[in-house]
Design a protein around this motif. Sequence first.
Motif, PDB file in Angstrom:
ATOM      1  N   SER A   1       0.943  -1.253  -0.018  1.00 19.09           N
ATOM      2  CA  SER A   1       0.084  -0.066   0.085  1.00 19.09           C
ATOM      3  C   SER A   1       0.859   1.406   0.141  1.00 19.09           C
ATOM      4  CB  SER A   1      -1.004   0.034   1.358  1.00 19.09           C
ATOM      5  OG  SER A   1      -1.668   1.308   1.172  1.00 19.09           O
ATOM      6  N   PRO A   2       0.644   2.050  -0.876  1.00 18.22           N
ATOM      7  CA  PRO A   2       1.263   3.492  -0.839  1.00 18.22           C
ATOM      8  C   PRO A   2       0.648   4.419   0.419  1.00 18.22           C
ATOM      9  CG  PRO A   2      -0.547   3.579  -2.485  1.00 18.22           C
ATOM     10  CD  PRO A   2      -0.452   2.179  -1.734  1.00 18.22           C
ATOM     11  N   LEU A   3      -0.065   3.966   1.284  1.00 18.59           N
ATOM     12  CA  LEU A   3      -0.609   4.815   2.503  1.00 18.59           C
ATOM     13  C   LEU A   3       0.448   5.079   3.304  1.00 18.59           C
ATOM     14  CD1 LEU A   3      -3.991   2.822   3.210  1.00 18.59           C
ATOM     15  CD2 LEU A   3      -3.502   4.582   1.575  1.00 18.59           C
ATOM     16  N   ASP A   4       0.552   6.248   3.598  1.00 16.50           N
ATOM     17  CA  ASP A   4       1.651   6.974   4.531  1.00 16.50           C
ATOM     18  C   ASP A   4       1.584   6.449   5.935  1.00 16.50           C
ATOM     19  OD1 ASP A   4       3.888   8.545   5.168  1.00 16.50           O
ATOM     20  OD2 ASP A   4       2.349  10.074   6.176  1.00 16.50           O
ATOM     21  N   GLY A   5       2.819   5.814   6.400  1.00 19.87           N
ATOM     22  CA  GLY A   5       2.490   5.443   7.697  1.00 19.87           C
ATOM     23  C   GLY A   5       2.127   4.081   8.122  1.00 19.87           C
TER      24      GLY A   5
ATOM     25  N   ARG B   1      -6.645  -1.428   0.526  1.00 21.41           N
ATOM     26  CA  ARG B   1      -7.303  -1.122  -0.609  1.00 21.41           C
ATOM     27  C   ARG B   1      -8.618  -0.481  -0.746  1.00 21.41           C
ATOM     28  NH1 ARG B   1      -5.476  -6.751  -1.717  1.00 21.41           N
ATOM     29  NH2 ARG B   1      -3.472  -6.788  -2.592  1.00 21.41           N
ATOM     30  N   ILE B   2      -9.625  -0.787   0.477  1.00 20.23           N
ATOM     31  CA  ILE B   2     -10.560  -0.010   0.919  1.00 20.23           C
ATOM     32  C   ILE B   2     -10.217   1.438   1.102  1.00 20.23           C
ATOM     33  CG2 ILE B   2     -12.438   0.252   2.517  1.00 20.23           C
ATOM     34  CD1 ILE B   2     -12.335  -2.783   2.836  1.00 20.23           C
ATOM     35  N   ILE B   3      -9.331   1.670   1.879  1.00 16.77           N
ATOM     36  CA  ILE B   3      -9.100   3.014   2.289  1.00 16.77           C
ATOM     37  C   ILE B   3      -8.547   3.814   0.917  1.00 16.77           C
ATOM     38  CG2 ILE B   3      -7.158   4.435   3.333  1.00 16.77           C
ATOM     39  CD1 ILE B   3      -7.302   2.531   5.899  1.00 16.77           C
ATOM     40  N   GLU B   4      -7.959   3.318  -0.072  1.00 19.03           N
ATOM     41  CA  GLU B   4      -7.467   3.747  -1.313  1.00 19.03           C
ATOM     42  C   GLU B   4      -8.604   4.310  -2.019  1.00 19.03           C
ATOM     43  OE1 GLU B   4      -4.881   0.893  -2.969  1.00 19.03           O
ATOM     44  OE2 GLU B   4      -3.333   1.468  -1.523  1.00 19.03           O
ATOM     45  N   LYS B   5      -9.718   3.647  -1.919  1.00 20.46           N
ATOM     46  CA  LYS B   5     -10.988   3.886  -2.466  1.00 20.46           C
ATOM     47  C   LYS B   5     -11.597   4.890  -1.828  1.00 20.46           C
ATOM     48  CE  LYS B   5     -11.727  -0.691  -4.913  1.00 20.46           C
ATOM     49  NZ  LYS B   5     -12.569  -1.986  -4.747  1.00 20.46           N
ATOM     50  N   VAL B   6     -11.903   4.979  -0.576  1.00 19.51           N
ATOM     51  CA  VAL B   6     -12.533   5.814   0.250  1.00 19.51           C
ATOM     52  C   VAL B   6     -11.873   7.174   0.408  1.00 19.51           C
ATOM     53  CG1 VAL B   6     -13.405   6.190   2.627  1.00 19.51           C
ATOM     54  CG2 VAL B   6     -13.760   4.033   1.641  1.00 19.51           C
ATOM     55  N   GLY B   7     -10.671   7.150   0.537  1.00 18.23           N
ATOM     56  CA  GLY B   7      -9.705   8.460   0.689  1.00 18.23           C
ATOM     57  C   GLY B   7     -10.061   9.767  -0.145  1.00 18.23           C
ATOM     58  N   PRO B   8     -10.087   9.369  -1.313  1.00 17.57           N
ATOM     59  CA  PRO B   8     -10.376  10.620  -2.267  1.00 17.57           C
ATOM     60  C   PRO B   8     -11.865  11.023  -2.132  1.00 17.57           C
ATOM     61  CG  PRO B   8      -9.148   8.888  -3.564  1.00 17.57           C
ATOM     62  CD  PRO B   8      -9.813   8.314  -2.218  1.00 17.57           C
TER      63      PRO B   8
ATOM     64  N   VAL C   1      -3.474   6.080  12.725  1.00 14.43           N
ATOM     65  CA  VAL C   1      -2.678   5.937  11.360  1.00 14.43           C
ATOM     66  C   VAL C   1      -3.360   5.915  10.311  1.00 14.43           C
ATOM     67  CG1 VAL C   1      -0.586   4.662  10.594  1.00 14.43           C
ATOM     68  CG2 VAL C   1      -0.622   4.829  12.866  1.00 14.43           C
ATOM     69  N   LEU C   2      -4.538   4.819  10.414  1.00  9.81           N
ATOM     70  CA  LEU C   2      -5.117   4.881   9.119  1.00  9.81           C
ATOM     71  C   LEU C   2      -6.188   6.219   8.756  1.00  9.81           C
ATOM     72  CD1 LEU C   2      -6.343   0.994   9.707  1.00  9.81           C
ATOM     73  CD2 LEU C   2      -4.671   1.971   8.129  1.00  9.81           C
ATOM     74  N   ALA C   3      -6.378   6.652   9.907  1.00  8.52           N
ATOM     75  CA  ALA C   3      -7.304   7.996   9.750  1.00  8.52           C
ATOM     76  C   ALA C   3      -6.283   9.041   8.904  1.00  8.52           C
ATOM     77  CB  ALA C   3      -7.901   8.441  11.121  1.00  8.52           C
ATOM     78  N   LYS C   4      -5.344   8.990   9.391  1.00  5.70           N
ATOM     79  CA  LYS C   4      -4.201  10.118   8.768  1.00  5.70           C
ATOM     80  C   LYS C   4      -3.849   9.642   7.222  1.00  5.70           C
ATOM     81  CE  LYS C   4      -1.614  11.455  13.164  1.00  5.70           C
ATOM     82  NZ  LYS C   4      -0.537  11.682  13.656  1.00  5.70           N
ATOM     83  N   ALA C   5      -4.049   8.393   7.091  1.00  8.34           N
ATOM     84  CA  ALA C   5      -3.512   7.740   5.635  1.00  8.34           C
ATOM     85  C   ALA C   5      -4.758   8.235   4.761  1.00  8.34           C
ATOM     86  CB  ALA C   5      -3.475   6.405   5.793  1.00  8.34           C
ATOM     87  N   ILE C   6      -6.138   8.175   5.367  1.00  5.74           N
ATOM     88  CA  ILE C   6      -7.283   8.562   4.594  1.00  5.74           C
ATOM     89  C   ILE C   6      -7.176  10.226   3.952  1.00  5.74           C
ATOM     90  CG2 ILE C   6      -9.701   8.964   4.758  1.00  5.74           C
ATOM     91  CD1 ILE C   6      -9.834   6.280   6.361  1.00  5.74           C
ATOM     92  N   HIS C   7      -6.586  10.842   5.294  1.00  8.13           N
ATOM     93  CA  HIS C   7      -6.553  12.329   4.931  1.00  8.13           C
ATOM     94  C   HIS C   7      -5.307  12.542   4.055  1.00  8.13           C
ATOM     95  CE1 HIS C   7      -6.161  16.644   5.930  1.00  8.13           C
ATOM     96  NE2 HIS C   7      -4.878  16.344   6.279  1.00  8.13           N
ATOM     97  N   GLU C   8      -4.471  11.834   3.977  1.00  9.37           N
ATOM     98  CA  GLU C   8      -3.170  12.106   3.276  1.00  9.37           C
ATOM     99  C   GLU C   8      -3.333  12.023   1.718  1.00  9.37           C
ATOM    100  OE1 GLU C   8      -0.376  13.762   3.745  1.00  9.37           O
ATOM    101  OE2 GLU C   8      -0.954  14.045   5.644  1.00  9.37           O
ATOM    102  N   ILE C   9      -4.389  10.989   1.396  1.00 11.01           N
ATOM    103  CA  ILE C   9      -4.645  10.838   0.092  1.00 11.01           C
ATOM    104  C   ILE C   9      -6.058  11.536  -0.397  1.00 11.01           C
ATOM    105  CG2 ILE C   9      -3.468   8.570   0.137  1.00 11.01           C
ATOM    106  CD1 ILE C   9      -6.141   6.869   0.286  1.00 11.01           C
ATOM    107  N   SER C  10      -6.508  12.072   0.411  1.00 13.63           N
ATOM    108  CA  SER C  10      -7.814  13.009   0.089  1.00 13.63           C
ATOM    109  C   SER C  10      -7.083  14.385  -0.600  1.00 13.63           C
ATOM    110  CB  SER C  10      -8.708  13.147   1.244  1.00 13.63           C
ATOM    111  OG  SER C  10      -7.903  14.279   2.159  1.00 13.63           O
TER     112      SER C  10
ATOM    113  N   THR D   1     -17.972   1.956   6.764  1.00 18.91           N
ATOM    114  CA  THR D   1     -17.260   1.481   7.729  1.00 18.91           C
ATOM    115  C   THR D   1     -16.002   0.284   7.550  1.00 18.91           C
ATOM    116  OG1 THR D   1     -19.562   1.324   8.968  1.00 18.91           O
ATOM    117  CG2 THR D   1     -17.916  -0.282   9.942  1.00 18.91           C
ATOM    118  N   ILE D   2     -15.061   0.576   8.307  1.00 19.37           N
ATOM    119  CA  ILE D   2     -13.725  -0.450   7.995  1.00 19.37           C
ATOM    120  C   ILE D   2     -13.543  -0.958   9.143  1.00 19.37           C
ATOM    121  CG2 ILE D   2     -11.427  -0.253   7.321  1.00 19.37           C
ATOM    122  CD1 ILE D   2     -12.024   2.345   5.722  1.00 19.37           C
ATOM    123  N   ASN D   3     -13.361  -2.517   9.122  1.00 14.27           N
ATOM    124  CA  ASN D   3     -12.684  -3.410  10.008  1.00 14.27           C
ATOM    125  C   ASN D   3     -11.623  -3.466  10.199  1.00 14.27           C
ATOM    126  OD1 ASN D   3     -15.839  -3.865  12.016  1.00 14.27           O
ATOM    127  ND2 ASN D   3     -16.115  -4.310   9.486  1.00 14.27           N
ATOM    128  N   ILE D   4     -10.936  -3.164  11.315  1.00 14.88           N
ATOM    129  CA  ILE D   4      -9.273  -3.417  11.337  1.00 14.88           C
ATOM    130  C   ILE D   4      -9.157  -4.644  12.201  1.00 14.88           C
ATOM    131  CG2 ILE D   4      -7.142  -2.197  11.896  1.00 14.88           C
ATOM    132  CD1 ILE D   4      -8.744   0.458  11.883  1.00 14.88           C
TER     133      ILE D   4
END
Length: 447
Positions: free
Chosen positions: A140-144, A157-164, A181-190, A310-313
């Motif tokens: 994943s290219p997600l930061d962090g 992959r779900i986050i990559e779709k949801v982020g933008p 960390v995942l919340a920040k990743a969503i922000h960074e690809i938005s 909703t994303i289950n970690i």
Amino acid sequence: MLRSLLIVEDDPGLQSQLKWCFDGYEVQIAGDRVSAIAVLRRVAPPVITLDLGLPPDPANVSEGIATLKEVLRLAPRTKVIVVTGNDDRANALKALELGAYDFYQKPIDSDVLKVIIDRAYQLYELEEENRNLALRQGKSPLDGVIANSPEMLDVCRIIEKVGPTDATTLLLGESGTGKEVLAKAIHEISARNEYPFVAINCASIPDTLLESELFGYEKGAFTGAAKRTLGKIEHANGGTLFLDEIGDMPLSLQAKLLRFLQERVIERVGGRAEISVDVRVICATNRDLDEMIGSGTFREDLFYRVSEITINIPPLRDRAGDAVLLAWAFLAKFAAQNSTKVRGFSKEALQSIEDYSWPGNVRELENKIKRAVIMAEGSQISAEELQLSAGSEESQPFNLREVRDQAEASAVSRALTYVEGNVSKAAELLGVSRPTLYDLVNKYGLK
């Protein structure tokens, strides 16, 4: 190796004709649905030709359609070429709608049919190559985010779709799984990544102060309010607001948060003016919100607002291989911070990391590695320096024969249990003969 091809045809004459006219293929023949599924389980052919008129009802297509559905359920990537009569175009189209690769009308010209089969096989190989390439490069290219397990790569992959998008997102997972960390990743690809990411932990602030922390307050709103103060929501304007542990938000404040999410306006404590705010909201909790809704401690209407996505970690114990991967990353981080000569782990240390259940998840792993790096006496961290209790699971072997034997024994046991000990049905499920199944039962001491 010869390519595997399954021909499902009940006509003995056509069976004989087709069996020998496909060079380069190892042809399997089945005359009905049961035998076709048995071959599918045993051989897993990439390409199948399927006559829709099969016994016990060869005059109709019901059995052929049922066979097609079962084949695609068991092996959805299989290319099924439906063979139909000249006046059966409607059923051929129906088969294509259900997922068949192509259709061919009788009478059969083996040369033409071979071209269709060759093309189907080439497409299958290309799709498999692309799928394997995606798995090998599935980082994943997600930061962090540091992960290589299929479970976490799916999350990424779900986050990559949801982020933008601007969808309000709810992250569910145990404490320490990396929700922020995942919340920040969503922000960074938005598209909001040039604006603030503002986080607030709803469980760490007293109920009496949480409202003013979120919405801000006007001068004189309460004792000590000497000046107007902006809240976290206004500070996040244009960017992302992360509400951690939203399950701990008091019920009295949930109604005000719901109005903000619906209208995107706020009122500061002690104020009357409505203030428009453009902010994306991400929430997280380790609480069971469904249970809280049932007990009346979390608003159902708020739940539907915060859970557009909703994303289950998964917990660390369910992420195969990620604990060791993260351990190496934390080692490099803390070794650099503390200027130590620690460069690795002993074999026993790596085994203990893999075997441990990590009830505290990634946060616990990070703390253990940080302590071990500081306390290590040599260039490698030992199992004793990690101070981990015995793992809750047996160590997983690396020897391929052991891994295969374990998987084989487990599959045989599951199949026998599933059919209540019926050997014939278990053999059919496993795609083996009865004598082979008896040999496996004896080999692994199963009853």
